[in-house]
Scaffold this motif. Structure first.
Motif, PDB file in Angstrom:
ATOM      1  N   UNK A   1     -47.117  42.043  13.626  1.00 24.12           N
ATOM      2  CA  UNK A   1     -45.837  42.529  13.098  1.00 24.12           C
ATOM      3  C   UNK A   1     -44.732  41.489  13.268  1.00 24.12           C
ATOM      4  N   UNK A   2     -45.117  40.228  13.461  1.00 23.86           N
ATOM      5  CA  UNK A   2     -44.126  39.167  13.679  1.00 23.86           C
ATOM      6  C   UNK A   2     -43.144  39.085  12.524  1.00 23.86           C
ATOM      7  N   UNK A   3     -41.870  39.054  12.853  1.00 23.72           N
ATOM      8  CA  UNK A   3     -40.821  38.980  11.835  1.00 23.72           C
ATOM      9  C   UNK A   3     -39.559  38.416  12.481  1.00 23.72           C
ATOM     10  N   UNK A   4     -38.815  37.631  11.714  1.00 21.40           N
ATOM     11  CA  UNK A   4     -37.568  37.092  12.223  1.00 21.40           C
ATOM     12  C   UNK A   4     -37.413  35.633  11.867  1.00 21.40           C
ATOM     13  N   UNK A   5     -36.577  34.952  12.621  1.00 16.38           N
ATOM     14  CA  UNK A   5     -36.372  33.521  12.381  1.00 16.38           C
ATOM     15  C   UNK A   5     -37.687  32.763  12.481  1.00 16.38           C
ATOM     16  N   UNK A   6     -37.723  31.608  11.830  1.00 18.94           N
ATOM     17  CA  UNK A   6     -38.874  30.718  11.928  1.00 18.94           C
ATOM     18  C   UNK A   6     -38.382  29.324  12.302  1.00 18.94           C
ATOM     19  N   UNK A   7     -39.323  28.471  12.710  1.00 17.68           N
ATOM     20  CA  UNK A   7     -38.984  27.091  13.064  1.00 17.68           C
ATOM     21  C   UNK A   7     -40.058  26.159  12.541  1.00 17.68           C
ATOM     22  N   UNK A   8     -39.694  24.920  12.346  1.00 12.73           N
ATOM     23  CA  UNK A   8     -40.640  23.910  11.899  1.00 12.73           C
ATOM     24  C   UNK A   8     -40.377  22.618  12.657  1.00 12.73           C
ATOM     25  N   UNK A   9     -41.457  21.999  13.133  1.00 14.79           N
ATOM     26  CA  UNK A   9     -41.373  20.736  13.873  1.00 14.79           C
ATOM     27  C   UNK A   9     -42.404  19.796  13.278  1.00 14.79           C
ATOM     28  N   UNK A  10     -42.054  18.532  13.142  1.00  8.84           N
ATOM     29  CA  UNK A  10     -42.941  17.601  12.453  1.00  8.84           C
ATOM     30  C   UNK A  10     -42.876  16.226  13.089  1.00  8.84           C
ATOM     31  N   UNK A  11     -43.997  15.796  13.648  1.00  8.46           N
ATOM     32  CA  UNK A  11     -44.114  14.451  14.200  1.00  8.46           C
ATOM     33  C   UNK A  11     -44.709  13.537  13.139  1.00  8.46           C
ATOM     34  N   UNK A  12     -44.035  12.416  12.901  1.00  6.65           N
ATOM     35  CA  UNK A  12     -44.507  11.410  11.960  1.00  6.65           C
ATOM     36  C   UNK A  12     -43.957  10.076  12.418  1.00  6.65           C
TER      37      UNK A  12
ATOM     38  N   UNK B   1     -30.910  22.619   8.791  1.00  8.44           N
ATOM     39  CA  UNK B   1     -31.323  21.359   9.417  1.00  8.44           C
ATOM     40  C   UNK B   1     -30.918  21.314  10.877  1.00  8.44           C
ATOM     41  N   UNK B   2     -31.575  20.426  11.602  1.00 11.36           N
ATOM     42  CA  UNK B   2     -31.146  20.098  12.964  1.00 11.36           C
ATOM     43  C   UNK B   2     -31.549  18.652  13.243  1.00 11.36           C
ATOM     44  N   UNK B   3     -31.039  18.111  14.309  1.00 15.19           N
ATOM     45  CA  UNK B   3     -31.479  16.804  14.789  1.00 15.19           C
ATOM     46  C   UNK B   3     -32.017  16.960  16.208  1.00 15.19           C
ATOM     47  N   UNK B   4     -32.741  18.066  16.395  1.00 15.14           N
ATOM     48  CA  UNK B   4     -33.268  18.386  17.721  1.00 15.14           C
ATOM     49  C   UNK B   4     -34.226  17.359  18.270  1.00 15.14           C
TER      50      UNK B   4
ATOM     51  N   UNK C   1     -35.203  28.089  21.305  1.00 16.65           N
ATOM     52  CA  UNK C   1     -33.804  27.902  20.898  1.00 16.65           C
ATOM     53  C   UNK C   1     -33.500  28.585  19.571  1.00 16.65           C
ATOM     54  N   UNK C   2     -34.463  28.583  18.665  1.00 16.49           N
ATOM     55  CA  UNK C   2     -34.275  29.218  17.351  1.00 16.49           C
ATOM     56  C   UNK C   2     -34.642  30.699  17.413  1.00 16.49           C
ATOM     57  N   UNK C   3     -35.343  31.101  18.483  1.00 11.75           N
ATOM     58  CA  UNK C   3     -35.908  32.447  18.603  1.00 11.75           C
ATOM     59  C   UNK C   3     -36.766  32.748  17.367  1.00 11.75           C
TER      60      UNK C   3
END
Length: 335
Positions: A130-141, A160-163, A265-267
């Motif tokens: 039942x997961x629902x809500x904000x999402x996050x994306x992280x990408x190493x390159x 966007x962020x510069x996390x 941090x983004x929950x």
């Protein structure tokens, strides 16, 4: 249906494409990949692409949208790992576009998620059904990108962020030694310094010194003649060198730790995505316990993290789909 030039601008390569957009479907009609560092400025690269479209008798559309590895400030962005400054207003006027959109590269990938199918994703953690809500994306390159998707109750809104440039925080004695090692060369140690292609090399060099084990001749030769991060990763996957194996295990643990930092941090109750060029190349390592153990190692927040779905993006065109979808959205009217 609309047609747009869409782009994914990174420190290593830049991809430009002509695409048709119909709802959440993106059809790539013509795509070219360039070595970013072969060009002194983005204008030269764009001019070459437009000439190629004309030569192929393809109509140049009125709108262009670009995802760029760097912080977008208004209508201008300076790339983080390239000496480029891209000013939308100047390029729009020069080439006659009616709309010119700049996005952070991870924000762009987030916009591209609706265009992905189940085959484009690999699940690392199922999370709550039942997961629902904000999402996050992280990408190493080449670097480390991070972004969020705010859930308003009906749809997600990427931001966007510069996390990736936030300060690295060591979690054990080995990582404290890593921090001290890197501080000899850098005044600020960000997560990007260790969770990225250049980070793999830094981790390897640190561990080689820390363990006081000399590199075998064959490895020295390959590191000098090839892509060092790829050489290290391959030597680890084939189990040819113990320091390379430890390097990649440490890399995966640090990747998991920072992914969890972002998720908290983004929950991101709605899920976390791993993008970028490295993840699809090291799937067995990410599927080992190391990544999830590090991700879940947040004390009292473990149950919250266990409920978050985690998926790896396998289709590298997500970064091209996103700008195209953004250009075709209602949000683009004011851009």
């Amino acid at each position: 249906m609309s047609t747009v030039i869409t782009g994914d601008i990174g420190g290593t390569k830049t991809r430009l494409a002509l695409a048709n957009v119909d709802g959440s479907r993106v059809q790539i009609l013509h795509e070219v990949t360039y070595r970013s560092r072969d060009y002194l400025q983005f204008t030269d690269l764009l001019a070459q692409f437009l000439t190629a479209l004309a030569s192929a008798k393809l109509e140049i559309p009125a709108q262009i949208a670009l995802g760029i590895a760097g912080p977008v400030q208004g209508r201008v962005v300076s790339t983080t790992n390239l000496p480029w400054t891209i000013a939308a207003d100047a390029l729009q006027q020069r080439y006659g576009f009616s709309r010119f959109i700049l996005l952070n590269d991870l924000e762009a990938t987030a916009f591209g998620l609706p265009a992905l199918s189940d085959e484009d994703l690999l699940t690392l953690q199922q999370g709550s059904p039942t997961a629902m809500g904000n999402q996050a994306i992280i990408a190493a390159g080449t670097g480390l990108g991070e972004a969020g998707l705010f859930w308003d109750g009906a749809q997600h809104h990427p931001f966007a962020s510069e996390g990736g440039h936030s300060s690295f925080s060591p979690a054990d004695a080995l990582q404290f030694s890593l921090l001290q090692y890197l501080q000899k060369s850098h005044t600020h140690i960000s997560w990007e310094r260790i969770v990225s292609g250049m980070g793999i090399v830094s981790l390897y060099e640190f561990l080689r010194e820390y363990r006081q084990l000399p590199a075998p001749v064959w490895l020295k030769t390959e590191l000098q003649t090839g892509d060092a991060a790829a050489v290290i990763s391959t030597a680890a996957s084939t189990r040819r060198d113990e320091i390379c194996i430890e390097t990649m295990r440490l890399f995966v643990c640090l990747y998991g730790a920072e992914a969890a930092n972002l998720a908290l941090k983004v929950m991101s109750r709605g899920g976390l995505y791993l993008g970028g060029g490295i993840a699809p190349k090291i799937l067995p390592l990410l599927q080992s316990p190391d990544f999830l153990n590090a991700f879940l190692n947040k004390g009292r927040m473990r149950p919250l993290l266990e409920a978050m779905p985690i998926k790896i993006i396998l289709n590298d065109r997500a970064a091209l789909y996103g700008p195209a979808l953004r250009a075709n959205s209602k949000l683009a009217i004011s851009s």
